[in-house]
Structure formats: C-alpha cells, structure tokens
Write a protein that holds these residues in place. Structure first.
Motif, short mmCIF file in Angstrom:
data_model
loop_
_atom_site.label_atom_id
_atom_site.label_comp_id
_atom_site.label_asym_id
_atom_site.label_seq_id
_atom_site.Cartn_x
_atom_site.Cartn_y
_atom_site.Cartn_z
N ASN A 1 8.97 11.21 1.61
CA ASN A 1 8.09 10.76 0.53
C ASN A 1 6.66 10.81 1.03
OD1 ASN A 1 9.99 10.06 -1.52
ND2 ASN A 1 10.52 8.25 -0.35
N ILE A 2 5.74 10.93 0.10
CA ILE A 2 4.33 10.85 0.45
C ILE A 2 4.04 9.39 0.78
CG2 ILE A 2 1.99 11.07 -0.46
CD1 ILE A 2 3.03 13.50 -2.03
N SER A 3 3.33 9.17 1.86
CA SER A 3 3.03 7.82 2.33
C SER A 3 1.59 7.78 2.83
CB SER A 3 3.98 7.44 3.47
OG SER A 3 3.72 8.24 4.61
N ALA B 1 0.85 -1.20 0.00
CA ALA B 1 0.00 0.00 0.00
C ALA B 1 0.88 1.25 0.00
CB ALA B 1 -0.92 -0.01 1.22
N TRP B 2 1.95 1.23 0.79
CA TRP B 2 2.87 2.35 0.84
C TRP B 2 3.50 2.58 -0.53
CZ3 TRP B 2 7.85 3.74 -0.06
CH2 TRP B 2 8.32 4.89 0.56
N GLN B 3 3.92 1.50 -1.19
CA GLN B 3 4.52 1.61 -2.52
C GLN B 3 3.54 2.21 -3.53
OE1 GLN B 3 5.61 -2.52 -3.09
NE2 GLN B 3 7.79 -2.03 -2.88
N ILE B 4 2.30 1.77 -3.48
CA ILE B 4 1.28 2.27 -4.42
C ILE B 4 1.07 3.77 -4.22
CG2 ILE B 4 -1.19 2.19 -4.99
CD1 ILE B 4 -1.01 -0.88 -4.41
N VAL B 5 0.97 4.21 -2.98
CA VAL B 5 0.77 5.64 -2.70
C VAL B 5 1.97 6.44 -3.20
CG1 VAL B 5 0.61 7.36 -0.85
CG2 VAL B 5 -0.83 5.32 -0.79
N LYS B 6 3.17 5.93 -2.95
CA LYS B 6 4.39 6.62 -3.39
C LYS B 6 4.43 6.71 -4.91
CE LYS B 6 9.39 6.44 -3.25
NZ LYS B 6 10.51 5.56 -3.28
N GLU B 7 4.13 5.61 -5.60
CA GLU B 7 4.14 5.60 -7.06
C GLU B 7 3.09 6.56 -7.64
OE1 GLU B 7 3.56 1.48 -8.09
OE2 GLU B 7 5.51 0.90 -7.24
N CYS B 8 1.91 6.57 -7.06
CA CYS B 8 0.86 7.48 -7.53
C CYS B 8 1.26 8.94 -7.33
CB CYS B 8 -0.47 7.20 -6.81
SG CYS B 8 -1.24 5.65 -7.32
N LYS C 1 3.80 9.77 -10.04
CA LYS C 1 3.13 9.91 -11.34
C LYS C 1 2.34 11.21 -11.42
CE LYS C 1 2.72 5.06 -12.57
NZ LYS C 1 1.80 3.91 -12.73
N ALA C 2 1.78 11.64 -10.29
CA ALA C 2 0.99 12.88 -10.26
C ALA C 2 1.89 14.11 -10.18
CB ALA C 2 0.03 12.86 -9.08
N GLY C 3 3.20 13.88 -10.01
CA GLY C 3 4.13 15.00 -9.94
C GLY C 3 4.08 15.76 -8.62
N LEU C 4 3.60 15.09 -7.57
CA LEU C 4 3.54 15.76 -6.27
C LEU C 4 4.95 15.88 -5.69
CD1 LEU C 4 0.44 13.96 -4.71
CD2 LEU C 4 0.53 16.18 -5.82
N PRO C 5 5.26 17.03 -5.11
CA PRO C 5 6.60 17.20 -4.53
C PRO C 5 6.72 16.41 -3.23
CG PRO C 5 5.24 19.09 -4.03
CD PRO C 5 4.42 18.21 -4.95
N LYS C 6 7.95 16.14 -2.84
CA LYS C 6 8.17 15.50 -1.55
C LYS C 6 7.74 16.47 -0.46
CE LYS C 6 11.75 12.28 -2.82
NZ LYS C 6 12.85 11.51 -2.30
N LEU C 7 7.39 15.94 0.68
CA LEU C 7 6.98 16.76 1.80
C LEU C 7 8.20 17.21 2.58
CD1 LEU C 7 4.04 14.50 2.98
CD2 LEU C 7 3.90 16.55 1.58
N ILE C 8 8.18 18.45 3.03
CA ILE C 8 9.31 18.97 3.81
C ILE C 8 8.81 19.31 5.21
CG2 ILE C 8 11.04 20.79 4.01
CD1 ILE C 8 10.92 21.00 0.92
N ASN C 9 9.44 18.72 6.21
CA ASN C 9 9.10 19.00 7.59
C ASN C 9 9.51 20.43 7.91
OD1 ASN C 9 9.42 19.31 10.48
ND2 ASN C 9 9.21 17.09 10.63
#
Length: 123
Positions: free
Chosen positions: A54-56, A28-35, A38-46
């Motif tokens: 990564n988005i999880s 499930a984590w892999q699928i969310v990361k891949e999506c 693919k959507a071009g979402l940037p990594k999250l910055i604390n």
C-alpha cells in the motif's frame, strides 16, 4: 496561516510532545492510504520481490528521495537530500542511488553492445 493555526489551538500536547497536527503516526498512515485509494493510485510493486505494498508515508518519502536522486545525484544534491531527510549518516542517503533492475540491464547492454568499438564504429 500560522496566526489562524494558532488561533484554532496550535500544536496539540500529547505527553511530552507537541504535535503539529495532533494525529498519531498510525492515523497519518491511514490518511495517506485513504487518499491514495480515493485518487485511484495503484498499489506499489517491489521490482525485486514482486510483492504489493500500500502507499504509505514512508513509501512517499522513499519515492521523493528516489526522484530527487534521479534529478541530482551530485555530491551537493545528496548532501541536501541527507539534510532534508534528517539522516545522520551519508551512507543511509546514498542507498537511494541504487538503480532499478531494468536501468542496470540497459546500462550494461550499452557497455557491451556486440560489434561496437568505443568510437561507435562497427568491428
């Protein structure tokens, strides 16, 4: 939709658990990361540490909870969020009420604006 789901096999038995989608937590984590990629979402910055993440599934859950609190941080809103997230303790849910550093600075600045009286007139 449920009939179709059941006709295709329904829940998957894995050990003593019935899994709705038949995938592991890791998958499930892999699928969310891949999506997200693919959507071009940037990594999250604390905002506190500057560290990239990564988005999880967990980050999506946190983002949902933070958004929900910004929309409704009343007692009822927090109780409904507590139930939605499945938190046993209200204190766990209440942690989403913390504000970002910039919001806190803006709030503090408004409280102590130079030369302003409580009624908005200058001193």
């Amino acid at each position: 939709m449920l009939r179709e789901y059941n006709s295709r096999g329904g829940p998957v038995k894995q050990g003593s658990k019935n899994l709705i989608f038949g995938i592991s937590r890791h998958r499930a984590w892999q699928i969310v990361k891949e999506c997200a990629e693919k959507a071009g979402l940037p990594k999250l910055i604390n905002s506190e540490t500057g560290k990239e993440h990564n988005i999880s599934p967990h980050k999506l859950r946190d983002a949902f909870a933070t958004h929900a609190v910004k929309i409704d941080d009343s007692g009822d809103g927090l109780r409904m969020l507590q139930e939605h997230l499945g938190h046993a303790s209200f204190n766990t849910t209440a942690k989403y009420r913390k504000v970002a550093g910039e919001e806190l600075k803006d709030w503090y600045s408004k409280l102590w604006e130079k030369g302003e009286k409580q009624d908005g007139t200058s001193t």
